[in-house]
Design a protein around this motif. Structure first.
Motif, PDB file in Angstrom:
ATOM      1  N   ALA A 153       2.255   5.107  -0.791  1.00 46.42           N
ATOM      2  CA  ALA A 153       1.666   6.450  -0.831  1.00 46.42           C
ATOM      3  C   ALA A 153       2.749   7.438  -1.243  1.00 46.42           C
TER       4      ALA A 153
ATOM      5  N   ASP B  38      -2.774   7.790  -2.083  1.00 43.57           N
ATOM      6  CA  ASP B  38      -2.664   6.403  -1.661  1.00 43.57           C
ATOM      7  C   ASP B  38      -2.894   5.478  -2.853  1.00 43.57           C
TER       8      ASP B  38
ATOM      9  N   GLN C 129       2.098   2.284   3.628  1.00 50.60           N
ATOM     10  CA  GLN C 129       1.136   2.235   4.714  1.00 50.60           C
ATOM     11  C   GLN C 129       1.012   0.804   5.245  1.00 50.60           C
TER      12      GLN C 129
ATOM     13  N   TYR D 108      -5.846   1.571   9.051  1.00 48.73           N
ATOM     14  CA  TYR D 108      -4.488   2.123   9.067  1.00 48.73           C
ATOM     15  C   TYR D 108      -3.858   1.945  10.441  1.00 48.73           C
TER      16      TYR D 108
ATOM     17  N   SER E 150       0.848  -1.206   0.000  1.00 44.74           N
ATOM     18  CA  SER E 150       0.000   0.000   0.000  1.00 44.74           C
ATOM     19  C   SER E 150       0.874   1.243   0.000  1.00 44.74           C
TER      20      SER E 150
ATOM     21  N   THR F 270       2.881   4.137   9.210  1.00 42.63           N
ATOM     22  CA  THR F 270       3.550   4.482   7.959  1.00 42.63           C
ATOM     23  C   THR F 270       4.992   4.015   8.028  1.00 42.63           C
TER      24      THR F 270
ATOM     25  N   SER G 192       2.173  10.593   7.406  1.00 45.21           N
ATOM     26  CA  SER G 192       3.328  10.223   6.575  1.00 45.21           C
ATOM     27  C   SER G 192       4.247  11.410   6.325  1.00 45.21           C
TER      28      SER G 192
END
Length: 231
Positions: free
Chosen positions: A108, A175, A127, A135, A106, A138, A195
């Protein structure tokens, strides 16, 4: 512009407008009062999407990645959740019904657009998400399991340029989901995200110690974990 970018349906259509592929989706909303009829319609949409991967995710078009997410297997459904979605849709809420793809990672990408309209790429992160896309943190540096990071960056930059063109100013991140078939944009967070803080900490460590072989994770609790890649 911030409100528009938080709308997942708007973001998907923005990506499609510049020929960036997205996970197949079906928007669901209704203002009708015949609940039984529209419950059957919702179930038909779920069947259509589930035929592709065996499972479906229903996401609210507005809200954080893990807010109002519901996952269904084709043979198992919680009717209470279906009625909850239907009731919210009748009050103007839009949902996206999508096949639940097997997620490899995942990633970002983090950007910033100045008041003068200059686009800055800040960096990439990964992520940490549960199966239900909740979530938890990060991680730096970003690592893709199968695809080329440069291809991801090319897609991210194309989307970021479009966001700049519609007049957005400020920080945002995009994302993505990495699947066996490709990398697809999922949503845009038009705000300061966790992040961004992790990226700043990551750059400070790199400046002090050079490129390091560690994973840096910032969780919702504010705790920072650092672990060796090779362990």
């Amino acid at each position: 512009k911030t409100g528009l970018l938080f709308d997942k349906l708007f973001f998907k259509r923005l990506c499609e407008s510049i020929n960036v592929g997205v996970i197949e989706y079906h928007p669901f909303f209704t203002y009708e009062t015949d609940r039984e009829k529209h419950l059957r319609r919702l179930e038909d949409i779920i069947d259509e999407m589930a035929a592709k991967t065996g499972s479906v995710i229903i996401r609210s078009a507005n809200g954080a990645l893990d807010a109002n997410n519901y996952i269904f297997e084709s043979s198992r459904r919680d009717e209470k959740i279906l009625w909850k979605v239907l009731l919210a849709a009748q009050f103007g809420k839009t949902f996206l019904v999508e096949p639940l793809e097997e997620r490899l990672s995942s990633p970002a990408l983090i950007y910033f657009i100045s008041k003068e309209g200059t686009l800055h790429y800040i960096g990439g992160s990964e992520q940490e998400l549960s199966k239900g896309l909740e979530y938890s943190g990060t991680r730096f540096p970003m690592r893709l399991k199968k695809h080329n990071p440069q291809d991801l960056l090319a897609v991210g930059n194309k989307i970021a340029e479009k966001i700049r063109a519609i007049g957005f100013v400020g920080p945002f991140n995009i994302d993505f989901i990495e699947t066996n078939d490709g990398i697809y944009p999922v949503e845009c967070n038009a705000r300061v995200c966790s992040s961004l803080y992790t990226a700043i900490i990551n750059e400070i460590i790199k400046k002090r110690h050079g490129n390091y072989k560690y994973s840096l994770t910032l969780s919702y609790t504010g705790l920072i974990g650092i672990r060796n890649f090779w362990q």
